[in-house]
Scaffold this motif. Sequence first.
Motif, PDB file in Angstrom:
ATOM      1  N   MET A 160       6.182   3.774   7.451  1.00  0.00           N
ATOM      2  CA  MET A 160       6.761   3.351   6.180  1.00  0.00           C
ATOM      3  C   MET A 160       6.921   4.525   5.215  1.00  0.00           C
ATOM      4  O   MET A 160       7.905   4.604   4.475  1.00  0.00           O
ATOM      5  N   LEU A 161       5.953   5.441   5.216  1.00  0.00           N
ATOM      6  CA  LEU A 161       6.084   6.621   4.356  1.00  0.00           C
ATOM      7  C   LEU A 161       7.185   7.544   4.857  1.00  0.00           C
ATOM      8  O   LEU A 161       7.922   8.130   4.058  1.00  0.00           O
ATOM      9  N   ALA A 162       7.317   7.662   6.165  1.00  0.00           N
ATOM     10  CA  ALA A 162       8.414   8.461   6.719  1.00  0.00           C
ATOM     11  C   ALA A 162       9.762   7.860   6.328  1.00  0.00           C
ATOM     12  O   ALA A 162      10.711   8.592   6.023  1.00  0.00           O
ATOM     13  N   TRP A 222       0.830  -1.209   0.000  1.00  0.00           N
ATOM     14  CA  TRP A 222       0.000   0.000   0.000  1.00  0.00           C
ATOM     15  C   TRP A 222       0.863   1.258   0.000  1.00  0.00           C
ATOM     16  O   TRP A 222       0.528   2.239  -0.663  1.00  0.00           O
ATOM     17  N   THR A 223       1.961   1.219   0.738  1.00  0.00           N
ATOM     18  CA  THR A 223       2.868   2.377   0.749  1.00  0.00           C
ATOM     19  C   THR A 223       3.346   2.686  -0.659  1.00  0.00           C
ATOM     20  O   THR A 223       3.369   3.847  -1.088  1.00  0.00           O
ATOM     21  N   GLY A 224       3.722   1.642  -1.401  1.00  0.00           N
ATOM     22  CA  GLY A 224       4.165   1.852  -2.776  1.00  0.00           C
ATOM     23  C   GLY A 224       3.082   2.477  -3.633  1.00  0.00           C
ATOM     24  O   GLY A 224       3.351   3.361  -4.464  1.00  0.00           O
ATOM     25  N   ARG A 225       1.833   2.057  -3.449  1.00  0.00           N
ATOM     26  CA  ARG A 225       0.736   2.585  -4.256  1.00  0.00           C
ATOM     27  C   ARG A 225       0.414   4.028  -3.884  1.00  0.00           C
ATOM     28  O   ARG A 225       0.050   4.846  -4.744  1.00  0.00           O
ATOM     29  N   ILE A 226       0.536   4.352  -2.606  1.00  0.00           N
ATOM     30  CA  ILE A 226       0.316   5.728  -2.168  1.00  0.00           C
ATOM     31  C   ILE A 226       1.393   6.641  -2.747  1.00  0.00           C
ATOM     32  O   ILE A 226       1.110   7.741  -3.238  1.00  0.00           O
ATOM     33  N   VAL A 227       2.634   6.179  -2.701  1.00  0.00           N
ATOM     34  CA  VAL A 227       3.737   6.961  -3.275  1.00  0.00           C
ATOM     35  C   VAL A 227       3.523   7.179  -4.768  1.00  0.00           C
ATOM     36  O   VAL A 227       3.723   8.290  -5.285  1.00  0.00           O
TER      37      VAL A 227
END
Length: 283
Positions: free
Chosen positions: A271-273, A239-244
């Motif tokens: 994870m985003l941090a 999900w982090t990859g998709r948000i990025v």
Amino acid sequence: MRPLLALLTTLALLACSPQPQKADPALWKVEGSSGETAWLFGTIHSAERPLAWRTPAVGRALDTADTVMVEVANLADEADVAATFARLARSEGQPPLSSRIAAPQRPALAALLKSTGYGDGDFAAMDTWAAALTLARSGADDDAARNGVDRAVIAAAGERPVVELEGAKEQLGLFDTLPESEQRDLLAAVVKEAASSDTDLADSWRKGDMAAIEKETRKGLLADPELREVLFTGRNRRWTGRIVEAMKAGNMPFVAVGAAHMAGPQGLPAMLAARGYTVTRVE
């Protein structure tokens, strides 16, 4: 185990008043060095009555976003979600459920089956994971799921795009691809928790108490390293990859997923941090 079942089955808030219940859930703002912006909003999937989840800060973030990102976009299409479950769950020639659980836990399983109206042989055409989730949902109020904050956020999106981070097929597929031994661990956890009426997680969500929610993600089934990777950490990583990707494409997404996915060093904010974004808790 409680956070997992809250994400993929049901989590009831026990209340008697029909008035919306006040909530102050957690919200984060994500900012990138090139002006990228996103918001992370922890939700709860089921409630006995409507929740007053749209605080001023949440409302401003949702109104500013140009995209809404959720785990499953078609939650209101219950027939389609049920058909997906039935298709993945079906598996002929399975043994009685009691043989899929350790002997010391069979009396508790028998009690659960009796209370839900199922028999030991009723799951002969169903995978163990599906039997476990079926028992976990038995007796759940469908109206409670309709009060879930995820659905409310999707409805509030209006004409804006609603993007799935996962979808029902992929989400349920996580269970379907578990080794049988891990599926049986899931069944054992459901049986163990069947007699519990713990609402601490619901209370923690209403208060935005992420420290308490993070503690829950370390208990039960999610304490198993392999299952934690498949059902929690690995999902957060994807999900982090998709948000990025969405932010780099110029979108400003409002990301609304189960609050447990926001918790701790393996949660979405962390994870985003770690990807270099500035993540600020704003509520």
